[in-house]
Design a protein around this motif. Structure first.
Motif, PDB file in Angstrom:
ATOM      1  N   MET A   1       0.848  -1.199   0.000  1.00  0.00           N
ATOM      2  CA  MET A   1       0.000   0.000   0.000  1.00  0.00           C
ATOM      3  C   MET A   1       0.882   1.248   0.000  1.00  0.00           C
ATOM      4  SD  MET A   1      -3.043   1.049   2.623  1.00  0.00           S
ATOM      5  CE  MET A   1      -2.034   1.360   4.069  1.00  0.00           C
ATOM      6  N   LEU A   2       0.436   2.248  -0.734  1.00  0.00           N
ATOM      7  CA  LEU A   2       1.134   3.528  -0.773  1.00  0.00           C
ATOM      8  C   LEU A   2       0.278   4.546  -0.016  1.00  0.00           C
ATOM      9  CD1 LEU A   2       3.621   4.993  -2.031  1.00  0.00           C
ATOM     10  CD2 LEU A   2       2.102   5.676  -3.896  1.00  0.00           C
ATOM     11  N   GLY A  34       6.191   2.702   2.949  1.00  0.00           N
ATOM     12  CA  GLY A  34       5.371   3.160   1.840  1.00  0.00           C
ATOM     13  C   GLY A  34       4.617   4.445   2.115  1.00  0.00           C
ATOM     14  N   THR A  35       5.054   5.186   3.124  1.00  0.00           N
ATOM     15  CA  THR A  35       4.429   6.477   3.425  1.00  0.00           C
ATOM     16  C   THR A  35       5.221   7.591   2.753  1.00  0.00           C
ATOM     17  OG1 THR A  35       3.669   5.659   5.560  1.00  0.00           O
ATOM     18  CG2 THR A  35       3.713   8.051   5.257  1.00  0.00           C
ATOM     19  N   VAL A  36       4.569   8.291   1.834  1.00  0.00           N
ATOM     20  CA  VAL A  36       5.231   9.367   1.101  1.00  0.00           C
ATOM     21  C   VAL A  36       5.319  10.609   1.999  1.00  0.00           C
ATOM     22  CG1 VAL A  36       5.034  10.922  -0.885  1.00  0.00           C
ATOM     23  CG2 VAL A  36       4.418   8.498  -1.113  1.00  0.00           C
ATOM     24  N   LEU A  71      15.610   9.025   4.740  1.00  0.00           N
ATOM     25  CA  LEU A  71      14.409   8.655   3.989  1.00  0.00           C
ATOM     26  C   LEU A  71      14.809   7.663   2.899  1.00  0.00           C
ATOM     27  CD1 LEU A  71      12.856  12.217   3.509  1.00  0.00           C
ATOM     28  CD2 LEU A  71      12.107  10.454   5.124  1.00  0.00           C
ATOM     29  N   SER A  72      13.818   7.182   2.169  1.00  0.00           N
ATOM     30  CA  SER A  72      14.074   6.314   1.031  1.00  0.00           C
ATOM     31  C   SER A  72      13.484   6.952  -0.225  1.00  0.00           C
ATOM     32  CB  SER A  72      13.407   4.954   1.226  1.00  0.00           C
ATOM     33  OG  SER A  72      13.945   4.291   2.339  1.00  0.00           O
ATOM     34  N   VAL A  73      14.103   6.673  -1.364  1.00  0.00           N
ATOM     35  CA  VAL A  73      13.435   6.966  -2.633  1.00  0.00           C
ATOM     36  C   VAL A  73      12.461   5.808  -2.824  1.00  0.00           C
ATOM     37  CG1 VAL A  73      13.696   7.356  -5.094  1.00  0.00           C
ATOM     38  CG2 VAL A  73      15.464   8.163  -3.517  1.00  0.00           C
ATOM     39  N   LEU A  74      11.164   6.124  -2.696  1.00  0.00           N
ATOM     40  CA  LEU A  74      10.139   5.071  -2.654  1.00  0.00           C
ATOM     41  C   LEU A  74       9.671   4.642  -4.033  1.00  0.00           C
ATOM     42  CD1 LEU A  74       7.587   6.162   0.100  1.00  0.00           C
ATOM     43  CD2 LEU A  74       9.393   4.465   0.243  1.00  0.00           C
TER      44      LEU A  74
END
Lengths: 131, 93
Positions: A1-2, A34-36, A71-74
């Motif tokens: 889930m995004l 998956g949290t922007v 952070l991550s590049v999602l």
């Protein structure tokens, strides 16, 4: 889930509207669940209505900032101007990372449609977007 | 010259899990030659058969995309950081 906010959704739509008649694109930064947390708009380096490419300098800066801020590049978002919001064979073949979320925006329908997918070894699965 | 090469997530399995490796070379081409000699499994993901850079690989020396500073001939200085990132591209064609 995004998971993203309506402001993130609107930022993606605005980026892709500004790119018209070309495809628009950008990157998603956030946490590994998956949290922007941020939308990074990019010029379309392919400068095309049928292709997109994230600007290489934007890509490097996004990775560096993700490292600095833990952070991550999602994933990536891009628009399809004349086809549905589903990864094309080219999108699937060139998907750079199986961990990523691939967000597609289509202007074929009104209002515009936003969908997110996972692409793993050529297999495409749509996922839920939680706003 | 010795450069630190940062390895993207998707290439780490073919690199034994390394996130960064130190590689000798006076140009980007030499660095990548040495890297692919010591890690042959990544060669096809970095270079074409003729030794040119793979179309869907971005290579940077410090802040510069090597496409704009000479490609594989771009010079490398001692202590430079070379970053490899898969290009992010697609389309409906």
């Amino acid at each position: 889930m995004l998971t993203l906010t309506s402001a993130h959704r609107d930022a993606m739509i605005a980026t892709c509207v500004r790119a018209l008649p070309n495809e628009g694109c950008g990157l998603l930064l956030g946490s590994e669940d998956g949290t922007v947390t941020e939308i990074v708009a990019s010029p379309n380096a392919a400068n095309s209505a049928k292709l997109y490419e994230i600007d290489s300098r934007i890509l490097l800066r996004a990775y560096r900032r993700a490292d600095e801020e833990s952070l991550s590049v999602l994933g990536v978002f891009h628009s399809h101007t004349h086809s549905e919001a589903r990864p094309s064979p080219t999108d699937v073949r060139q998907a750079p990372d199986p961990e990523w979320h691939y967000v597609l925006l289509s202007f074929c329908e009104v209002p515009s449609v936003l969908r997110s997918y996972r692409i793993v070894e050529g297999s495409v699965v749509e996922e839920e977007i939680s706003l | 010259m010795t450069a630190l090469v940062r390895i993207p997530t998707v290439l780490r399995p073919a690199m034994g899990g390394d996130t960064a490796v130190t590689v000798e070379g006076a140009t980007v081409g030499e660095v990548l030659d040495h890297l692919t000699t010591s890690h042959p499994d990544v060669k096809s993901q970095l270079l074409n058969a003729d030794g040119s850079l793979h179309r869907f690989l971005n290579v940077y020396v410090n802040d510069d995309d090597v496409r704009y500073i000479g490609g594989v001939d771009a010079p490398v200085s001692n202590g430079d950081e070379i970053t490899l990132l898969p290009a992010v591209a697609g389309g409906t064609l």
